[in-house]
Design an enzyme around this catalytic site. Structure first.
Site, PDB file in Angstrom:
ATOM      1  N   ARG A 105       0.824  -1.204   0.000  1.00 63.89           N
ATOM      2  CA  ARG A 105       0.000   0.000   0.000  1.00 63.89           C
ATOM      3  C   ARG A 105       0.864   1.264   0.000  1.00 63.89           C
ATOM      4  O   ARG A 105       2.076   1.205   0.218  1.00 63.89           O
ATOM      5  CB  ARG A 105      -0.942  -0.037   1.201  1.00 63.89           C
ATOM      6  CG  ARG A 105      -2.000  -1.134   1.086  1.00 63.89           C
ATOM      7  CD  ARG A 105      -2.750  -1.332   2.384  1.00 63.89           C
ATOM      8  NE  ARG A 105      -3.394  -0.108   2.848  1.00 63.89           N
ATOM      9  CZ  ARG A 105      -3.993   0.003   4.030  1.00 63.89           C
ATOM     10  NH1 ARG A 105      -3.995  -1.020   4.871  1.00 63.89           N
ATOM     11  NH2 ARG A 105      -4.560   1.142   4.380  1.00 63.89           N
ATOM     12  N   HIS A 135       4.523 -15.106   4.442  1.00 61.32           N
ATOM     13  CA  HIS A 135       3.094 -15.322   4.246  1.00 61.32           C
ATOM     14  C   HIS A 135       2.248 -14.855   5.432  1.00 61.32           C
ATOM     15  O   HIS A 135       2.677 -14.854   6.569  1.00 61.32           O
ATOM     16  CB  HIS A 135       2.777 -16.807   3.973  1.00 61.32           C
ATOM     17  CG  HIS A 135       3.649 -17.770   4.716  1.00 61.32           C
ATOM     18  ND1 HIS A 135       4.204 -18.870   4.127  1.00 61.32           N
ATOM     19  CD2 HIS A 135       4.092 -17.782   6.001  1.00 61.32           C
ATOM     20  CE1 HIS A 135       4.939 -19.526   5.013  1.00 61.32           C
ATOM     21  NE2 HIS A 135       4.878 -18.882   6.151  1.00 61.32           N
ATOM     22  N   TYR A 138       0.545  -8.815   8.440  1.00 65.47           N
ATOM     23  CA  TYR A 138       0.208  -7.408   8.236  1.00 65.47           C
ATOM     24  C   TYR A 138       1.282  -6.540   8.866  1.00 65.47           C
ATOM     25  O   TYR A 138       1.548  -6.627  10.070  1.00 65.47           O
ATOM     26  CB  TYR A 138      -1.154  -7.057   8.846  1.00 65.47           C
ATOM     27  CG  TYR A 138      -1.441  -5.574   8.783  1.00 65.47           C
ATOM     28  CD1 TYR A 138      -1.614  -4.936   7.565  1.00 65.47           C
ATOM     29  CD2 TYR A 138      -1.499  -4.806   9.947  1.00 65.47           C
ATOM     30  CE1 TYR A 138      -1.842  -3.572   7.494  1.00 65.47           C
ATOM     31  CE2 TYR A 138      -1.734  -3.447   9.891  1.00 65.47           C
ATOM     32  CZ  TYR A 138      -1.906  -2.833   8.658  1.00 65.47           C
ATOM     33  OH  TYR A 138      -2.126  -1.481   8.592  1.00 65.47           O
TER      34      TYR A 138
END
Length: 233
Positions: A105, A135, A138
């Protein structure tokens, strides 16, 4: 949109792709890529099918942008590999591997030779050279040092419902699987976080942080509840 307008748009899309092809960019399917006029792509880079490159994106040489990837207003270094991922307003250092199914992001800076793996989300964070998150993690509002390893299921808990908080992770830190980092936290160089921990205090250099409930086994519990070796009706 009228059909004539669609034809003009398609002709422009193909013209842009052909110009990159003539400059040494390789395409799996030149008819299925969408590249904005301002995008720059280095020679030797491979672009897979169904790739969208938007805005002022710059891609270096010998990169591999595989199918179903979207990149907007980002800088992608030489030799980067991106698989089926989204990168927005960020930078990816040379030799790094992104995806599949990663989400980088805005405001993120990924260093060189990093790994951002499947179902990893990075938001407004820095990620030092050689660091890895393979994997299901966040990383929000955090500064990650070099050669850091983030295990599966690590969450940087950066939002209390009103404010965002930032954490700092030193070089060589190892954070075990299924750990929560409750920002703002500082974890110094070489420290370890035990798997399954919820960290609410800083961890000094070379220390092990453990924050989880002690296991308790209740003997015979399943039998008393009628759950052990129960027959299927």
């Amino acid at each position: 949109m009228k059909y004539s307008e669609y034809q003009e748009k398609e002709a422009e899309r193909k013209r842009i792709a052909v110009a990159h092809l003539e400059n040494g960019v390789d395409f799996a399917d030149i008819g299925s890529v969408y590249i904005d006029e301002a995008v720059q792509i280095g020679a030797g880079t491979f672009i897979g099918p169904c790739v969208t490159l938007e805005g002022n994106t710059v891609i270096g040489e010998n990169a591999k942008i595989y199918q179903n990837t979207r990149i907007r207003d980002s800088v992608i270094g030489d030799g980067v590999e991106i698989q089926s991922s989204v990168v927005l307003e960020s930078s990816i250092g040379e030799g790094s591997k992104i995806g599949p199914f990663a989400y980088v992001r805005p405001g993120s800076e990924i260093g060189r030779n990093c790994k951002i793996g499947d179902f990893v989300e990075v938001k407004n964070s820095t990620f030092g050279d050689g660091s890895k998150s393979a994997h299901l993690t966040y990383i929000g509002d955090s500064d990650i040092g070099e050669d850091v390893n983030l295990g599966c299921g690590v969450v940087f808990v950066n939002y209390d419902g009103t404010h965002k908080f930032r954490s700092s992770i030193g070089d060589g830190v190892f954070i075990g699987c299924n750990s929560n980092i409750i920002s703002p936290i500082r974890i110094d160089d070489g420290a370890y976080v035990a798997a399954g921990s919820t960290i609410t205090q800083d961890i000094p250099e070379d220390a092990l942080g453990v924050a989880r409930a002690k296991q308790k086994n209740i003997e015979g519990w399943a039998t008393r509840r009628g759950l052990y070796n129960k027959k299927k009706k």
